[in-house]
Design a protein around this motif. Structure first.
Motif, PDB file in Angstrom:
ATOM      1  N   GLU A 103       0.856  -1.186   0.000  1.00  5.09           N
ATOM      2  CA  GLU A 103       0.000   0.000   0.000  1.00  5.09           C
ATOM      3  C   GLU A 103       0.895   1.240   0.000  1.00  5.09           C
ATOM      4  O   GLU A 103       2.008   1.210   0.550  1.00  5.09           O
ATOM      5  N   PRO A 104       0.431   2.346  -0.574  1.00  9.26           N
ATOM      6  CA  PRO A 104       1.239   3.573  -0.623  1.00  9.26           C
ATOM      7  C   PRO A 104       1.747   4.042   0.744  1.00  9.26           C
ATOM      8  O   PRO A 104       2.882   4.496   0.847  1.00  9.26           O
ATOM      9  N   ASP A 105       0.939   3.896   1.789  1.00  8.92           N
ATOM     10  CA  ASP A 105       1.395   4.338   3.110  1.00  8.92           C
ATOM     11  C   ASP A 105       2.544   3.467   3.622  1.00  8.92           C
ATOM     12  O   ASP A 105       3.455   3.955   4.303  1.00  8.92           O
ATOM     13  N   MET A 106       2.553   2.189   3.263  1.00  5.62           N
ATOM     14  CA  MET A 106       3.639   1.306   3.655  1.00  5.62           C
ATOM     15  C   MET A 106       4.923   1.680   2.908  1.00  5.62           C
ATOM     16  O   MET A 106       6.011   1.673   3.488  1.00  5.62           O
ATOM     17  N   GLU A 108       5.701   4.638   1.826  1.00  2.00           N
ATOM     18  CA  GLU A 108       6.160   5.883   2.454  1.00  2.00           C
ATOM     19  C   GLU A 108       6.856   5.604   3.791  1.00  2.00           C
ATOM     20  O   GLU A 108       7.917   6.157   4.087  1.00  2.00           O
ATOM     21  N   GLU A 109       6.264   4.730   4.584  1.00  2.00           N
ATOM     22  CA  GLU A 109       6.842   4.387   5.883  1.00  2.00           C
ATOM     23  C   GLU A 109       8.207   3.703   5.734  1.00  2.00           C
ATOM     24  O   GLU A 109       9.165   4.044   6.438  1.00  2.00           O
ATOM     25  N   LYS A 112      10.845   6.304   4.587  1.00  2.80           N
ATOM     26  CA  LYS A 112      11.297   7.153   5.698  1.00  2.80           C
ATOM     27  C   LYS A 112      12.247   6.392   6.621  1.00  2.80           C
ATOM     28  O   LYS A 112      13.264   6.922   7.054  1.00  2.80           O
TER      29      LYS A 112
END
Length: 121
Positions: A103-106, A108-109, A112
C-alpha cells in the motif's frame, strides 16, 4: 511511472508542450519520451538531462532536483547482496516479491525508515 517520468510529464504540462514537440526540440523520439515517462526505460543519460534542463530553462536547485530524481528512477533495479549476511539477501528477495502489493502508506513508511537509517551511517 518513475519519479523522473512524473517530473518530466509535469514539466511538459506546465509548459503546455506535447511529447512530440519536446522530442523534436531536444533531438529524441517521442517514443523515447513516452517510455521514460511511463517507466519503461532506464535512467536517462547526463546529456539528455542537460538538454531537458536547457529546454525548460531549469537551473541550480531545480536542475539538481531533476538529476536526483533521474538517479532514483531506474525501473529495473538489481540488488547485490553478495558477501552480506543471509538476512540481507532474504530481505531483498522479500521486497522484490512483495513490492507490487504494498500500500502507498507502507511504501512511504519504509522509505522514511530507510532514509533515516542512511542518515545515521
Amino acid at each position: 511511472m518513475t519519479p523522473f517520468g512524473e517530473a518530466l510529464r509535469e514539466l511538459r504540462r506546465q509548459k503546455g508542450v506535447s511529447q512530440q514537440e519536446m522530442a523534436v526540440a531536444i533531438g529524441v523520439s517521442a517514443a523515447y519520451l513516452s517510455a521514460l515517462e511511463h517507466g519503461r526505460r532506464g535512467r536517462p543519460s547526463f546529456d539528455f538531462l542537460q538538454r531537458v534542463c536547457g529546454y525548460f530553462n531549469i537551473i541550480w536547485d531545480e536542475a539538481e532536483e531533476l538529476f536526483r530524481l533521474a538517479e532514483g528512477s531506474d525501473p529495473k533495479v538489481t540488488v547485490d547482496t553478495a558477501g552480506l549476511p543471509p538476512a540481507y539477501t532474504a530481505l531483498a528477495n522479500l521486497l522484490a516479491r512483495k513490492i507490487r502489493h504494498l500500500e502507498p502508506d507502507m511504501v512511504e513508511e519504509l522509505t522514511k525508515l530507510l532514509e533515516k537509517a542512511s542518515n545515521r551511517g
